[in-house]
Design an enzyme around this catalytic site. Sequence first.
Site, PDB file in Angstrom:
ATOM      1  N   ARG A 257       9.179  28.420   9.017  1.00 26.30           N
ATOM      2  CA  ARG A 257       7.861  28.001   9.565  1.00 26.30           C
ATOM      3  C   ARG A 257       6.722  28.140   8.557  1.00 26.30           C
ATOM      4  O   ARG A 257       5.552  28.216   8.916  1.00 26.30           O
ATOM      5  CB  ARG A 257       7.514  28.756  10.842  1.00 26.30           C
ATOM      6  CG  ARG A 257       8.502  28.493  11.948  1.00 26.30           C
ATOM      7  CD  ARG A 257       7.941  28.825  13.309  1.00 26.30           C
ATOM      8  NE  ARG A 257       8.933  28.546  14.320  1.00 26.30           N
ATOM      9  CZ  ARG A 257       9.904  29.384  14.664  1.00 26.30           C
ATOM     10  NH1 ARG A 257       9.996  30.569  14.114  1.00 26.30           N
ATOM     11  NH2 ARG A 257      10.776  29.046  15.581  1.00 26.30           N
TER      12      ARG A 257
ATOM     13  N   LYS B 101      -0.938  17.423   0.365  1.00 23.55           N
ATOM     14  CA  LYS B 101      -0.087  16.422   1.017  1.00 23.55           C
ATOM     15  C   LYS B 101       1.345  16.647   0.543  1.00 23.55           C
ATOM     16  O   LYS B 101       1.627  16.580  -0.653  1.00 23.55           O
ATOM     17  CB  LYS B 101      -0.522  14.998   0.649  1.00 23.55           C
ATOM     18  CG  LYS B 101      -1.709  14.501   1.449  1.00 23.55           C
ATOM     19  CD  LYS B 101      -1.935  13.022   1.185  1.00 23.55           C
ATOM     20  CE  LYS B 101      -3.143  12.516   1.951  1.00 23.55           C
ATOM     21  NZ  LYS B 101      -3.470  11.111   1.622  1.00 23.55           N
TER      22      LYS B 101
ATOM     23  N   GLU C 133      -4.409   6.858 -12.375  1.00 22.80           N
ATOM     24  CA  GLU C 133      -5.064   7.701 -11.361  1.00 22.80           C
ATOM     25  C   GLU C 133      -6.334   8.343 -11.933  1.00 22.80           C
ATOM     26  O   GLU C 133      -7.296   8.575 -11.208  1.00 22.80           O
ATOM     27  CB  GLU C 133      -4.105   8.792 -10.863  1.00 22.80           C
ATOM     28  CG  GLU C 133      -2.871   8.278 -10.129  1.00 22.80           C
ATOM     29  CD  GLU C 133      -3.116   7.968  -8.636  1.00 22.80           C
ATOM     30  OE1 GLU C 133      -4.254   8.107  -8.168  1.00 22.80           O
ATOM     31  OE2 GLU C 133      -2.146   7.578  -7.960  1.00 22.80           O
TER      32      GLU C 133
ATOM     33  N   LYS D 256     -11.191  15.533  -7.004  1.00 23.57           N
ATOM     34  CA  LYS D 256     -10.267  15.584  -5.878  1.00 23.57           C
ATOM     35  C   LYS D 256     -10.539  16.816  -5.012  1.00 23.57           C
ATOM     36  O   LYS D 256     -10.548  16.735  -3.776  1.00 23.57           O
ATOM     37  CB  LYS D 256      -8.811  15.567  -6.355  1.00 23.57           C
ATOM     38  CG  LYS D 256      -7.842  15.637  -5.179  1.00 23.57           C
ATOM     39  CD  LYS D 256      -6.540  14.952  -5.372  1.00 23.57           C
ATOM     40  CE  LYS D 256      -5.799  14.871  -4.034  1.00 23.57           C
ATOM     41  NZ  LYS D 256      -4.463  14.329  -4.143  1.00 23.57           N
TER      42      LYS D 256
ATOM     43  N   GLU E 198      -7.862  13.777   5.852  1.00 24.64           N
ATOM     44  CA  GLU E 198      -8.130  12.339   5.740  1.00 24.64           C
ATOM     45  C   GLU E 198      -8.598  11.704   7.051  1.00 24.64           C
ATOM     46  O   GLU E 198      -8.072  10.698   7.509  1.00 24.64           O
ATOM     47  CB  GLU E 198      -6.901  11.593   5.193  1.00 24.64           C
ATOM     48  CG  GLU E 198      -7.288  10.267   4.542  1.00 24.64           C
ATOM     49  CD  GLU E 198      -6.160   9.621   3.751  1.00 24.64           C
ATOM     50  OE1 GLU E 198      -5.533  10.296   2.927  1.00 24.64           O
ATOM     51  OE2 GLU E 198      -5.922   8.431   3.980  1.00 24.64           O
TER      52      GLU E 198
ATOM     53  N   ARG F  97     -11.595  11.324   2.472  1.00 25.93           N
ATOM     54  CA  ARG F  97     -10.415  11.474   1.608  1.00 25.93           C
ATOM     55  C   ARG F  97      -9.781  10.118   1.317  1.00 25.93           C
ATOM     56  O   ARG F  97      -9.111   9.944   0.296  1.00 25.93           O
ATOM     57  CB  ARG F  97      -9.394  12.436   2.237  1.00 25.93           C
ATOM     58  CG  ARG F  97      -8.224  12.711   1.301  1.00 25.93           C
ATOM     59  CD  ARG F  97      -7.390  13.905   1.704  1.00 25.93           C
ATOM     60  NE  ARG F  97      -6.278  14.081   0.772  1.00 25.93           N
ATOM     61  CZ  ARG F  97      -5.548  15.163   0.637  1.00 25.93           C
ATOM     62  NH1 ARG F  97      -5.810  16.220   1.378  1.00 25.93           N
ATOM     63  NH2 ARG F  97      -4.564  15.226  -0.233  1.00 25.93           N
TER      64      ARG F  97
ATOM     65  N   ASN G 215      -7.721   6.611  -2.057  1.00 24.74           N
ATOM     66  CA  ASN G 215      -6.777   5.488  -1.969  1.00 24.74           C
ATOM     67  C   ASN G 215      -7.325   4.215  -2.607  1.00 24.74           C
ATOM     68  O   ASN G 215      -6.782   3.133  -2.379  1.00 24.74           O
ATOM     69  CB  ASN G 215      -6.432   5.206  -0.501  1.00 24.74           C
ATOM     70  CG  ASN G 215      -5.704   6.376   0.130  1.00 24.74           C
ATOM     71  OD1 ASN G 215      -4.969   7.088  -0.543  1.00 24.74           O
ATOM     72  ND2 ASN G 215      -5.928   6.597   1.413  1.00 24.74           N
TER      73      ASN G 215
ATOM     74  N   HIS H  24      -5.015   1.400  -3.618  1.00 26.53           N
ATOM     75  CA  HIS H  24      -3.685   1.682  -3.072  1.00 26.53           C
ATOM     76  C   HIS H  24      -3.185   0.638  -2.066  1.00 26.53           C
ATOM     77  O   HIS H  24      -1.974   0.518  -1.877  1.00 26.53           O
ATOM     78  CB  HIS H  24      -3.643   3.077  -2.450  1.00 26.53           C
ATOM     79  CG  HIS H  24      -3.519   4.170  -3.481  1.00 26.53           C
ATOM     80  ND1 HIS H  24      -4.486   4.403  -4.441  1.00 26.53           N
ATOM     81  CD2 HIS H  24      -2.544   5.089  -3.714  1.00 26.53           C
ATOM     82  CE1 HIS H  24      -4.112   5.419  -5.199  1.00 26.53           C
ATOM     83  NE2 HIS H  24      -2.936   5.854  -4.785  1.00 26.53           N
TER      84      HIS H  24
ATOM     85  N   HIS I 138       0.426  -0.615  -2.820  1.00 26.15           N
ATOM     86  CA  HIS I 138       1.606  -0.419  -1.962  1.00 26.15           C
ATOM     87  C   HIS I 138       2.302  -1.743  -1.684  1.00 26.15           C
ATOM     88  O   HIS I 138       3.538  -1.796  -1.638  1.00 26.15           O
ATOM     89  CB  HIS I 138       1.227   0.299  -0.665  1.00 26.15           C
ATOM     90  CG  HIS I 138       0.911   1.746  -0.891  1.00 26.15           C
ATOM     91  ND1 HIS I 138       0.065   2.467  -0.085  1.00 26.15           N
ATOM     92  CD2 HIS I 138       1.320   2.601  -1.854  1.00 26.15           C
ATOM     93  CE1 HIS I 138      -0.028   3.712  -0.547  1.00 26.15           C
ATOM     94  NE2 HIS I 138       0.722   3.812  -1.616  1.00 26.15           N
TER      95      HIS I 138
ATOM     96  N   HIS J  71       4.127   3.734  -9.873  1.00 28.76           N
ATOM     97  CA  HIS J  71       3.025   3.892  -8.907  1.00 28.76           C
ATOM     98  C   HIS J  71       1.651   3.829  -9.596  1.00 28.76           C
ATOM     99  O   HIS J  71       0.766   3.086  -9.171  1.00 28.76           O
ATOM    100  CB  HIS J  71       3.179   5.203  -8.134  1.00 28.76           C
ATOM    101  CG  HIS J  71       2.030   5.473  -7.213  1.00 28.76           C
ATOM    102  ND1 HIS J  71       1.808   4.728  -6.071  1.00 28.76           N
ATOM    103  CD2 HIS J  71       1.002   6.374  -7.273  1.00 28.76           C
ATOM    104  CE1 HIS J  71       0.711   5.158  -5.469  1.00 28.76           C
ATOM    105  NE2 HIS J  71       0.205   6.156  -6.180  1.00 28.76           N
TER     106      HIS J  71
END
Length: 370
Positions: free
Chosen positions: A122, A144, A186, A228, A238, A242, A246, A249, A253, A267
């Site tokens: 946990r 994330k 990035e 960041k 987000e 946040r 992206n 992105h 994607h 990426h």
Amino acid sequence: MSIDTVRVDLGARSYDVRIGRGLLARAGAEIAPLVPKGRGVAVLTDETVAGLHLDSLRDGLGGIGMVAHAMAPGEATKGWAGLAEAVDWLLAEKVERRDIVVALGGGVIGDLGGFAAAILRRGVRFVQVPTTLLAQVDSSVGGKTGINSVHGKNLVGAFHQPSLVLADIDLLASLPERDFLAGYGEVVKYGLLGDAAFFDWLEANGPALAAGDAALRQYAVRRSVEMKAEIVARDETEQGDRALLNLGHTFCHALETATGYSGRLLHGEGVAIGCALAFELSQRLGLCPQEAPGRVRAHLRAMGMKTDLADIPGDLPGVDALIGLMLQDKKVVDGRLRFILARDIGAAFVAADVAMEPVRAVLAEALSGR
Ligand code: GLY
């Protein structure tokens, strides 16, 4: 050269990102305050990174004992089977609730190791030791974590903040040039989204930084992480700002899906092309100055990076198919595209409801250049 510290301010879950040269060699001193007396650390890594850096980490940990598990390198590891492998290994090593897991690697190991730590007993604490530029400036910071599913990338996961991030600038020297430049996509994103002066700095210093100047690399990582950290502290999960991270992105994607997440497009390369397209779209919508998209593309070109759809080898689907892929994106809410657009370089904002026609026009023009 000194070590920089960027604090990610999240109340009880706050932590430091340490950035500088030689951090692996002093990993023991850095991590020791987190390790219970008499306990060691469990390191998750991949076979490529293990060959390059695991012995240095072991030496750097000094008196702190270490067990390590090296997984197969590559995105395919970041799935249910890889997660089970990592968690079962940690359990077999009798990692307890108060112990520390170390994720030594790029984005795949950071995301997978972080998620394994999030669900093991946990939740146990973990330390990110990112070994790629992309992981140092993006995926290791902000909590994330997760894996891919057959339904898409990063669809299973949790927010689980690390307790410490060690970004050793020296590790970037072992990156292939293509991977370094993909990570640089990035870095450019941060200048474009929120700091025009940083973008100016990148225009002036990018080539020397890519050629290997460690002081310039350290500054670029620090400034990216500062930005960041500031955004994550404002909006950890987000709900709003946040999403600025992206930028580029939504296009990225769609292009990654169209190229099958293969070696045709990394990426960070997709992010760079996506940022250029986001500026084209912003300009077409009359939001940003005429010259801004050209300036973005000129910098990417000067860095020898993929900039246009023509730089992606092989066939791409047409406009309708690319729009269809965009509509499958996580950022679609009620069938409407949420884009990050820009009023200028360094001034991005979240646009919740972007009309399809200008998006189609930008894609049609970009595809006609192929
Ligand atoms: N990579 C985007 C984020 O961390 O939110």
